[in-house]
Design a protein around this motif. Structure first.
Motif, PDB file in Angstrom:
ATOM      1  N   LYS A 107       0.795  -1.225   0.000  1.00 49.96           N
ATOM      2  CA  LYS A 107       0.000   0.000   0.000  1.00 49.96           C
ATOM      3  C   LYS A 107       0.829   1.276   0.000  1.00 49.96           C
ATOM      4  O   LYS A 107       0.283   2.356  -0.268  1.00 49.96           O
ATOM      5  CB  LYS A 107      -0.954   0.000   1.192  1.00 49.96           C
ATOM      6  N   ASN A 108       2.135   1.182   0.273  1.00 41.98           N
ATOM      7  CA  ASN A 108       2.976   2.373   0.190  1.00 41.98           C
ATOM      8  C   ASN A 108       3.777   2.415  -1.104  1.00 41.98           C
ATOM      9  O   ASN A 108       4.749   3.156  -1.216  1.00 41.98           O
ATOM     10  CB  ASN A 108       3.918   2.461   1.398  1.00 41.98           C
ATOM     11  N   HIS A 109       3.358   1.630  -2.103  1.00 42.65           N
ATOM     12  CA  HIS A 109       3.975   1.692  -3.435  1.00 42.65           C
ATOM     13  C   HIS A 109       3.832   3.110  -3.989  1.00 42.65           C
ATOM     14  O   HIS A 109       2.839   3.798  -3.749  1.00 42.65           O
ATOM     15  CB  HIS A 109       3.289   0.683  -4.361  1.00 42.65           C
ATOM     16  N   VAL A 113       0.734   5.766  -3.524  1.00 43.11           N
ATOM     17  CA  VAL A 113       0.874   7.058  -2.832  1.00 43.11           C
ATOM     18  C   VAL A 113       0.376   8.178  -3.742  1.00 43.11           C
ATOM     19  O   VAL A 113      -0.331   9.094  -3.303  1.00 43.11           O
ATOM     20  CB  VAL A 113       2.344   7.304  -2.429  1.00 43.11           C
ATOM     21  N   LEU A 114       0.725   8.112  -5.025  1.00 41.96           N
ATOM     22  CA  LEU A 114       0.262   9.114  -5.990  1.00 41.96           C
ATOM     23  C   LEU A 114      -1.262   9.130  -6.071  1.00 41.96           C
ATOM     24  O   LEU A 114      -1.887  10.195  -6.071  1.00 41.96           O
ATOM     25  CB  LEU A 114       0.857   8.817  -7.368  1.00 41.96           C
ATOM     26  N   ARG A 115      -1.870   7.967  -6.108  1.00 44.37           N
ATOM     27  CA  ARG A 115      -3.331   7.896  -6.187  1.00 44.37           C
ATOM     28  C   ARG A 115      -3.982   8.499  -4.949  1.00 44.37           C
ATOM     29  O   ARG A 115      -5.035   9.133  -5.043  1.00 44.37           O
ATOM     30  CB  ARG A 115      -3.770   6.439  -6.373  1.00 44.37           C
ATOM     31  N   GLY A 116      -3.353   8.304  -3.800  1.00 42.23           N
ATOM     32  CA  GLY A 116      -3.871   8.916  -2.581  1.00 42.23           C
ATOM     33  C   GLY A 116      -3.804  10.427  -2.635  1.00 42.23           C
ATOM     34  O   GLY A 116      -4.728  11.124  -2.187  1.00 42.23           O
ATOM     35  N   GLN A 117      -2.725  10.959  -3.213  1.00 49.44           N
ATOM     36  CA  GLN A 117      -2.572  12.415  -3.350  1.00 49.44           C
ATOM     37  C   GLN A 117      -3.626  12.979  -4.307  1.00 49.44           C
ATOM     38  O   GLN A 117      -4.197  14.042  -4.065  1.00 49.44           O
ATOM     39  CB  GLN A 117      -1.168  12.735  -3.879  1.00 49.44           C
ATOM     40  N   ILE A 118      -3.881  12.270  -5.400  1.00 53.79           N
ATOM     41  CA  ILE A 118      -4.904  12.711  -6.354  1.00 53.79           C
ATOM     42  C   ILE A 118      -6.282  12.699  -5.690  1.00 53.79           C
ATOM     43  O   ILE A 118      -7.082  13.626  -5.861  1.00 53.79           O
ATOM     44  CB  ILE A 118      -4.911  11.810  -7.607  1.00 53.79           C
ATOM     45  N   LEU A 120      -6.923  13.089  -2.569  1.00 52.24           N
ATOM     46  CA  LEU A 120      -6.987  14.205  -1.622  1.00 52.24           C
ATOM     47  C   LEU A 120      -7.280  15.515  -2.354  1.00 52.24           C
ATOM     48  O   LEU A 120      -8.082  16.330  -1.882  1.00 52.24           O
ATOM     49  CB  LEU A 120      -5.662  14.308  -0.855  1.00 52.24           C
ATOM     50  N   LEU A 121      -6.632  15.721  -3.496  1.00 52.41           N
ATOM     51  CA  LEU A 121      -6.889  16.941  -4.271  1.00 52.41           C
ATOM     52  C   LEU A 121      -8.340  16.994  -4.735  1.00 52.41           C
ATOM     53  O   LEU A 121      -8.992  18.042  -4.655  1.00 52.41           O
ATOM     54  CB  LEU A 121      -5.949  17.015  -5.475  1.00 52.41           C
ATOM     55  N   LEU A 122      -8.871  15.876  -5.211  1.00 52.58           N
ATOM     56  CA  LEU A 122     -10.273  15.839  -5.645  1.00 52.58           C
ATOM     57  C   LEU A 122     -11.210  16.197  -4.497  1.00 52.58           C
ATOM     58  O   LEU A 122     -12.185  16.928  -4.688  1.00 52.58           O
ATOM     59  CB  LEU A 122     -10.612  14.446  -6.183  1.00 52.58           C
ATOM     60  N   ALA A 123     -10.905  15.703  -3.299  1.00 50.09           N
ATOM     61  CA  ALA A 123     -11.738  16.003  -2.128  1.00 50.09           C
ATOM     62  C   ALA A 123     -11.722  17.502  -1.827  1.00 50.09           C
ATOM     63  O   ALA A 123     -12.764  18.102  -1.513  1.00 50.09           O
ATOM     64  CB  ALA A 123     -11.243  15.210  -0.921  1.00 50.09           C
TER      65      ALA A 123
END
Length: 265
Positions: A107-109, A113-118, A120-123
């Motif tokens: 999960k820290n691949h 990590v990039l998908r999590g950042q995207i 967050l931006l969408l939110a």
């Protein structure tokens, strides 16, 4: 075991008349590599396919009265495979997640990590969109909606390994967006925004939070897709760079008064 990328098969089959790719057991063929082979009309042959073909030939040559051999019992059914190592799993381990299809990574691949950042931006974008829509600032809401759709398009392209579509913002193509963000005096009548503080226009301050998040995403994307002598997704890296520029255009639009109710521009 190896991960076979589009770049590696492209180098092997570009200009080649070879129409068969022998897929070694344990190797991981990425979705984009598989799609490239399909587009080139190259048949993917696995060790299992090869064995099945040989078994069929033996069967055809055997006497008709010969009894067929009892099939050997099958082993466990593996539902998942590790994207990096080729290890197989019956169930998805809790510390792993799907990167594409049934392929798993920790999960820290970097791409996760990039998908999590995207995400967050969408939110953050949708929260701001809701705020400005409720407060009747329709011009800000309209640009935020376009920004939201752009981020969603980037998100889809990364997850499905599709090319980034041609994207416009405020009706401007990418070249014009770049020119406007580099020369705000010419296009907005205001200098670059180097000194943002509590006295800066409210919309510009709110958009600056999104811009900072977009810049962070760009760095995470470089970490995920750049290797020495190889850039795996230059289209994505360019899209993230343009994304922060578009948010900067909204900030310039705000400080130049174009979002103010009295402005007709």
């Amino acid at each position: 075991m190896a991960v076979i990328t589009e770049a590696s098969v492209r180098g092997q089959y570009k200009g080649s008349e070879e129409k068969v790719y022998y897929h070694q057991k344990g190797d991981i063929l990425t979705p984009s590599a598989r799609q490239y082979l399909s587009d080139q009309g190259v048949k993917i042959v696995t060790e299992k396919d090869k064995q099945a073909a040989e078994a069929a030939k033996v069967k055809d040559k055997a006497p008709k009265e010969q009894k067929e051999a009892t099939p050997a019992p099958e082993g466990p059914s593996y539902a998942y495979v590790c994207y990096e190592t080729g290890a197989q799993f019956i169930q998805k381990p809790e510390h792993m997640t799907q990167i594409a299809g049934n392929q798993l990574v920790v999960k820290n691949h970097k791409r996760i990590v990039l998908r999590g950042q995207i995400d967050l931006l969408l939110a953050k974008v949708i929260a701001q969109l809701q705020h400005y829509k409720k407060s009747g600032q329709d011009e800000v809401a309209k640009d935020l909606r376009e920004l939201f759709d752009w981020v969603k398009a980037i998100q889809r392209a990364e997850i499905l390994e599709e090319p980034i579509p041609s994207l416009t913002f405020m009706g401007f193509d990418e070249a014009t967006q770049k020119a406007m963000s580099h020369d705000p005096k010419r296009y907005f009548g205001t200098p670059h925004l180097f000194g943002i503080d509590e006295n800066t226009h409210e919309v510009a301050v709110a958009m600056n939070v999104l811009r900072a998040q977009a810049r962070s995403i760009e760095l995470t994307a470089v970490d995920a897709f750049y290797r020495p002598k190889e850039v795996q997704r230059p289209d994505l890296l360019l899209a993230f760079n343009r994304l922060s520029s578009c948010i900067y255009l909204m900030m310039l639009k705000a400080v130049s008064g174009k979002y103010d109710p009295q402005s007709k521009k």
